[in-house]
Design a protein around this motif. Structure first.
Motif, mmCIF file in Angstrom:
data_model
loop_
_atom_site.group_PDB
_atom_site.id
_atom_site.type_symbol
_atom_site.label_atom_id
_atom_site.label_comp_id
_atom_site.label_asym_id
_atom_site.label_seq_id
_atom_site.Cartn_x
_atom_site.Cartn_y
_atom_site.Cartn_z
ATOM 1 N N SER A 1 -8.052 19.164 -12.641
ATOM 2 C CA SER A 1 -7.413 19.949 -12.925
ATOM 3 C C SER A 1 -7.457 19.478 -14.883
ATOM 4 O O SER A 1 -6.896 20.568 -15.554
ATOM 5 C CB SER A 1 -6.003 18.462 -12.940
ATOM 6 N N GLN A 2 -8.336 18.659 -15.138
ATOM 7 C CA GLN A 2 -8.761 18.958 -16.376
ATOM 8 C C GLN A 2 -10.013 19.519 -16.843
ATOM 9 O O GLN A 2 -10.339 20.192 -18.254
ATOM 10 C CB GLN A 2 -9.398 17.667 -16.664
ATOM 11 N N SER A 3 -10.786 20.013 -15.556
ATOM 12 C CA SER A 3 -12.078 21.067 -15.963
ATOM 13 C C SER A 3 -12.596 22.487 -14.871
ATOM 14 O O SER A 3 -12.480 21.741 -13.607
ATOM 15 C CB SER A 3 -13.696 20.126 -16.132
ATOM 16 N N LYS A 4 -12.090 23.406 -15.247
ATOM 17 C CA LYS A 4 -12.196 24.332 -14.389
ATOM 18 C C LYS A 4 -13.795 24.657 -13.955
ATOM 19 O O LYS A 4 -14.185 24.728 -12.891
ATOM 20 C CB LYS A 4 -11.405 25.654 -15.363
ATOM 21 N N TRP A 5 -14.417 24.111 -15.180
ATOM 22 C CA TRP A 5 -16.158 24.264 -14.638
ATOM 23 C C TRP A 5 -16.221 23.303 -13.612
ATOM 24 O O TRP A 5 -17.058 23.276 -12.515
ATOM 25 C CB TRP A 5 -16.759 23.996 -15.929
ATOM 26 N N VAL A 6 -16.390 22.052 -13.520
ATOM 27 C CA VAL A 6 -15.943 20.693 -12.093
ATOM 28 C C VAL A 6 -15.388 21.503 -10.743
ATOM 29 O O VAL A 6 -15.931 21.676 -10.360
ATOM 30 C CB VAL A 6 -15.358 19.803 -12.955
ATOM 31 N N GLU A 7 -14.012 22.272 -11.253
ATOM 32 C CA GLU A 7 -13.693 22.625 -9.719
ATOM 33 C C GLU A 7 -14.561 23.683 -9.175
ATOM 34 O O GLU A 7 -14.368 23.599 -7.729
ATOM 35 C CB GLU A 7 -11.937 23.180 -10.372
ATOM 36 N N GLY B 1 -4.003 16.257 -23.784
ATOM 37 C CA GLY B 1 -4.132 15.994 -22.125
ATOM 38 C C GLY B 1 -4.512 14.881 -21.222
ATOM 39 O O GLY B 1 -3.212 15.087 -19.709
ATOM 40 N N TRP B 2 -4.715 13.807 -21.151
ATOM 41 C CA TRP B 2 -4.410 12.986 -20.680
ATOM 42 C C TRP B 2 -3.367 12.676 -20.739
ATOM 43 O O TRP B 2 -2.233 11.630 -19.479
ATOM 44 C CB TRP B 2 -4.883 11.799 -20.654
ATOM 45 N N LEU C 1 -10.116 15.538 -12.357
ATOM 46 C CA LEU C 1 -11.445 16.101 -12.739
ATOM 47 C C LEU C 1 -11.133 17.783 -12.414
ATOM 48 O O LEU C 1 -11.788 18.556 -13.578
ATOM 49 C CB LEU C 1 -12.435 15.663 -11.216
#
Length: 260
Positions: free
Chosen positions: A85-91, A161-162, A83
């Motif tokens: 790696s797919q979303s900077k907001w989540v990080e 992306g996937w 997650l």
């Protein structure tokens, strides 16, 4: 006949360990140290055999909790790293929480968890927490450490992306993940022991840590050393198993395998 690689790598530490045991045995015998002060290695081994009905079930409980916590840490750490790696907001939202959980001493969290959870669940949560962050951080680092030329190539071919995640990021992250897994395996055992110590009598006398405390109260020092020896052997077995898994998965394609 060529010696197997794993045996060649294991010989130097084994010889050092045997030498240390021999010196320990000689010091105890020559100085006539009583067993309630420092038992000899032969006495510890004898105690391990005679007390196996108590110590081996305790080892099974501690190992079971450790492996369950490690499995949950792998699932949670890898999923959250993907997650990230797919979303900077989540990080940015969840990484500080993971860091706070990592830097908080587990021995301080364990008594609080024992208020809300039963002893076994609290021990497993503690082991999970200490094993989770190394797996998360190493896997996230690996997913971000991709060759920019390959990344541009995937973008040129308009890979989703996937698809980029499965074919580029995950293979690149595998060595990092395996490194975090080796660290997490040892930390999961440490977390389980620390939580069992905090649980004390609430642990229902199940784990090795309780047996160590119990032996200390009874001044049964040889049993304490026997339990400590089992913990050490369990840690070595976990690390060796994960190192063998790393060698198997990396094979001869990664630089870390080629160097050996």
């Amino acid at each position: 006949m060529r010696m197997p690689d794993w045996l060649r790598r294991a010989m130097p530490p084994a010889l050092v360990l045997l030498a240390a045991m021999a010196l320990w045995e000689a010091a105890v015998r020559l100085c006539a140290i009583p067993p309630y002060v420092l038992p000899s290695p032969t006495l510890v081994l004898t105690t391990l055999v005679t007390n196996r009905a108590i110590l081996l079930p305790a080892l099974a409980v501690t190992l079971g909790t450790t492996l369950e916590a490690l499995a949950l840490a792998v699932i949670g750490g890898v999923a959250l790293a993907v997650l990230f790696s797919q979303s900077k907001w989540v990080e940015r939202a969840f990484l500080p929480v993971a860091i706070v959980l990592q830097v908080t001493p587990i021995i301080a969290i364990a008594p609080l968890l024992l208020i809300y959870l039963d002893a076994r669940a609290a021990v497993m949560v503690c082991a999970f927490l200490v094993a989770f962050f190394p797996i998360l951080s190493n896997t996230a680092l690996g997913l971000a450490s991709i060759d920019r030329n390959l990344s541009d190539l995937f973008a040129l071919y308009r890979a989703s992306g996937w698809r980029t995640l499965l074919l580029l990021r995950m293979p690149a992250a595998l060595p990092y993940f395996l490194g975090g897994l080796r660290i997490g395996g040892g930390l999961a055992l440490i977390g389980a022991i620390a939580a069992e110590l905090a649980a004390g009598a609430a642990g229902k006398g199940a784990g090795l840590a309780f047996r160590i405390v119990e032996a200390g109260y009874r001044l049964n020092i040889p049993r304490m050393f026997a339990a400590l020896a089992l913990i050490s052997l369990a840690g070595i077995a976990i690390f060796a198993s994960l190192a063998a898994l790393s060698d198997c998965l990396l094979g001869r394609w990664h630089e870390s395998a080629l160097e050996r």
